[in-house]
Structures are given as C-alpha cells and as structure tokens.
Write a protein that holds these residues in place. Structure first.
Motif, PDB file in Angstrom:
ATOM      1  N   ALA A  50       0.849  -1.172   0.000  1.00 18.76           N
ATOM      2  CA  ALA A  50       0.000   0.000   0.000  1.00 18.76           C
ATOM      3  C   ALA A  50       0.894   1.233   0.000  1.00 18.76           C
ATOM      4  O   ALA A  50       1.979   1.235   0.590  1.00 18.76           O
ATOM      5  CB  ALA A  50      -0.903   0.003   1.234  1.00 18.76           C
ATOM      6  N   ASP A  51       0.428   2.289  -0.649  1.00 18.10           N
ATOM      7  CA  ASP A  51       1.241   3.507  -0.725  1.00 18.10           C
ATOM      8  C   ASP A  51       1.606   4.034   0.661  1.00 18.10           C
ATOM      9  O   ASP A  51       2.689   4.589   0.860  1.00 18.10           O
ATOM     10  CB  ASP A  51       0.484   4.587  -1.498  1.00 18.10           C
ATOM     11  N   SER A  52       0.712   3.848   1.616  1.00 15.52           N
ATOM     12  CA  SER A  52       0.910   4.406   2.959  1.00 15.52           C
ATOM     13  C   SER A  52       2.062   3.746   3.722  1.00 15.52           C
ATOM     14  O   SER A  52       2.539   4.292   4.706  1.00 15.52           O
ATOM     15  CB  SER A  52      -0.372   4.287   3.769  1.00 15.52           C
ATOM     16  N   VAL A  53       2.506   2.566   3.267  1.00 13.69           N
ATOM     17  CA  VAL A  53       3.562   1.857   4.001  1.00 13.69           C
ATOM     18  C   VAL A  53       4.825   1.647   3.172  1.00 13.69           C
ATOM     19  O   VAL A  53       5.822   1.123   3.693  1.00 13.69           O
ATOM     20  CB  VAL A  53       3.062   0.495   4.530  1.00 13.69           C
ATOM     21  N   LYS A  54       4.802   2.052   1.915  1.00 17.35           N
ATOM     22  CA  LYS A  54       5.984   1.862   1.058  1.00 17.35           C
ATOM     23  C   LYS A  54       7.204   2.547   1.658  1.00 17.35           C
ATOM     24  O   LYS A  54       7.133   3.682   2.111  1.00 17.35           O
ATOM     25  CB  LYS A  54       5.718   2.420  -0.342  1.00 17.35           C
ATOM     26  N   GLY A  55       8.320   1.822   1.664  1.00  9.12           N
ATOM     27  CA  GLY A  55       9.551   2.366   2.215  1.00  9.12           C
ATOM     28  C   GLY A  55       9.693   2.195   3.709  1.00  9.12           C
ATOM     29  O   GLY A  55      10.772   2.451   4.265  1.00  9.12           O
ATOM     30  N   ARG A  56       8.614   1.768   4.377  1.00 10.08           N
ATOM     31  CA  ARG A  56       8.671   1.569   5.833  1.00 10.08           C
ATOM     32  C   ARG A  56       8.444   0.110   6.226  1.00 10.08           C
ATOM     33  O   ARG A  56       8.996  -0.359   7.216  1.00 10.08           O
ATOM     34  CB  ARG A  56       7.615   2.444   6.526  1.00 10.08           C
ATOM     35  N   PHE A  57       7.596  -0.588   5.477  1.00 11.90           N
ATOM     36  CA  PHE A  57       7.265  -1.986   5.783  1.00 11.90           C
ATOM     37  C   PHE A  57       7.894  -2.896   4.748  1.00 11.90           C
ATOM     38  O   PHE A  57       8.011  -2.532   3.564  1.00 11.90           O
ATOM     39  CB  PHE A  57       5.761  -2.202   5.751  1.00 11.90           C
ATOM     40  N   THR A  58       8.273  -4.091   5.183  1.00 16.24           N
ATOM     41  CA  THR A  58       8.823  -5.099   4.283  1.00 16.24           C
ATOM     42  C   THR A  58       8.156  -6.436   4.556  1.00 16.24           C
ATOM     43  O   THR A  58       8.179  -6.923   5.703  1.00 16.24           O
ATOM     44  CB  THR A  58      10.339  -5.243   4.465  1.00 16.24           C
ATOM     45  N   ILE A  59       7.568  -7.013   3.508  1.00 16.92           N
ATOM     46  CA  ILE A  59       6.957  -8.328   3.638  1.00 16.92           C
ATOM     47  C   ILE A  59       7.917  -9.379   3.096  1.00 16.92           C
ATOM     48  O   ILE A  59       8.652  -9.132   2.118  1.00 16.92           O
ATOM     49  CB  ILE A  59       5.595  -8.394   2.903  1.00 16.92           C
ATOM     50  N   SER A  60       7.947 -10.528   3.745  1.00 14.98           N
ATOM     51  CA  SER A  60       8.770 -11.636   3.279  1.00 14.98           C
ATOM     52  C   SER A  60       8.087 -12.941   3.668  1.00 14.98           C
ATOM     53  O   SER A  60       7.097 -12.936   4.406  1.00 14.98           O
ATOM     54  CB  SER A  60      10.184 -11.562   3.870  1.00 14.98           C
ATOM     55  N   ARG A  61       8.630 -14.049   3.164  1.00 16.43           N
ATOM     56  CA  ARG A  61       8.050 -15.346   3.494  1.00 16.43           C
ATOM     57  C   ARG A  61       9.119 -16.427   3.459  1.00 16.43           C
ATOM     58  O   ARG A  61      10.120 -16.305   2.755  1.00 16.43           O
ATOM     59  CB  ARG A  61       6.901 -15.694   2.551  1.00 16.43           C
ATOM     60  N   ASP A  62       8.866 -17.451   4.255  1.00 23.56           N
ATOM     61  CA  ASP A  62       9.698 -18.644   4.276  1.00 23.56           C
ATOM     62  C   ASP A  62       8.809 -19.782   3.790  1.00 23.56           C
ATOM     63  O   ASP A  62       7.968 -20.291   4.554  1.00 23.56           O
ATOM     64  CB  ASP A  62      10.218 -18.904   5.686  1.00 23.56           C
ATOM     65  N   ASN A  63       8.957 -20.170   2.533  1.00 22.99           N
ATOM     66  CA  ASN A  63       8.065 -21.174   1.953  1.00 22.99           C
ATOM     67  C   ASN A  63       8.213 -22.536   2.632  1.00 22.99           C
ATOM     68  O   ASN A  63       7.242 -23.277   2.764  1.00 22.99           O
ATOM     69  CB  ASN A  63       8.329 -21.305   0.455  1.00 22.99           C
ATOM     70  N   ALA A  64       9.410 -22.850   3.068  1.00 23.62           N
ATOM     71  CA  ALA A  64       9.633 -24.147   3.711  1.00 23.62           C
ATOM     72  C   ALA A  64       8.897 -24.254   5.045  1.00 23.62           C
ATOM     73  O   ALA A  64       8.528 -25.342   5.477  1.00 23.62           O
ATOM     74  CB  ALA A  64      11.120 -24.371   3.923  1.00 23.62           C
ATOM     75  N   LYS A  65       8.683 -23.108   5.676  1.00 24.28           N
ATOM     76  CA  LYS A  65       8.019 -23.095   6.989  1.00 24.28           C
ATOM     77  C   LYS A  65       6.603 -22.547   6.913  1.00 24.28           C
ATOM     78  O   LYS A  65       5.967 -22.349   7.948  1.00 24.28           O
ATOM     79  CB  LYS A  65       8.841 -22.269   7.979  1.00 24.28           C
TER      80      LYS A  65
END
Length: 117
Positions: free
Chosen positions: A60-75
């Motif tokens: 979302a534009d409101s969180v760009k540059g401040r939030f980072t999403i990631s994932r661990d597919n194995a878990k």
C-alpha cells in the motif's frame, strides 16, 4: 483444516519497529499469495502488503519504504517488518493466505498493533 497463527503485535512508540509473523499449519499442499491486511477502529479492512510464492511483493502507498513483507516457503510462514511506525499504523493486523489449488482464502485471528507515545 488449515490454521494461521499470528504473533508479534504490541505497543510501540512512534518511530519504533515491530515484526509480525504468520505461520500456517494443517492440510497444506501449496500456498499462493500471502498477505497482511489491517483494520483500524471505524475503518474498512485494507491491504497492507502481499507477496507471491516467488517473492514478488506489493505494498500500500501508505507503508511503502517503511514496511517489508517476506516469506519462508519451507516453513509456511510470512513476516511483516514494520519500521518508522506512525500512530496512524495503529490497527488490528490480519494475515491472509490463498490455499492452492483450491484458491481458498484463509484468515488469521488478528494481532493488535498500537503506535503511541
């Protein structure tokens, strides 16, 4: 049956950081998109960020540059790193996954994030 367990919410001062986690368990073949939504009091639920199984992310534009999403597919786990938090980030944060091959949306129970001095 599939369950999502979210953790990492809490109270933080403006400018601080939090890291949310969302772990899926149960009868899982594959997970498509994993996403974080939030809902503030009196407001509609809104998408914060999502990430594909290949790692492509949207924000979302409101969180760009401040939030980072990631994932661990194995878990079967998604993360949301939230930095430079603002009072307007205060909300209940929900994790959502798309369960494949059925395309079913599975939601977590939500975790409260409060940004206040």
């Amino acid at each position: 049956q599939v369950q999502l367990v979210e953790s990492g919410g809490g109270l933080v001062q403006p400018g601080g950081s939090l890291r949310l986690s969302c772990q899926a368990s149960g009868s899982i073949l594959r997970i498509g998109v994993m996403a974080w939504y939030r809902q503030a009091p009196g407001k509609q639920r809104e998408m914060v960020a999502d990430v594909t199984s290949g790692g492509s992310a949207n924000y979302a534009d409101s969180v760009k540059g401040r939030f980072t999403i990631s994932r661990d597919n194995a878990k079967n786990t998604a993360f949301l790193q939230m930095d430079s938090l603002k009072p307007e980030d205060t909300a209940v944060y929900y994790c959502k996954i798309v369960l494949l091959p059925w395309g079913a949306d599975i939601w977590g129970q939500g975790t409260q994030v409060t940004v206040s001095s």
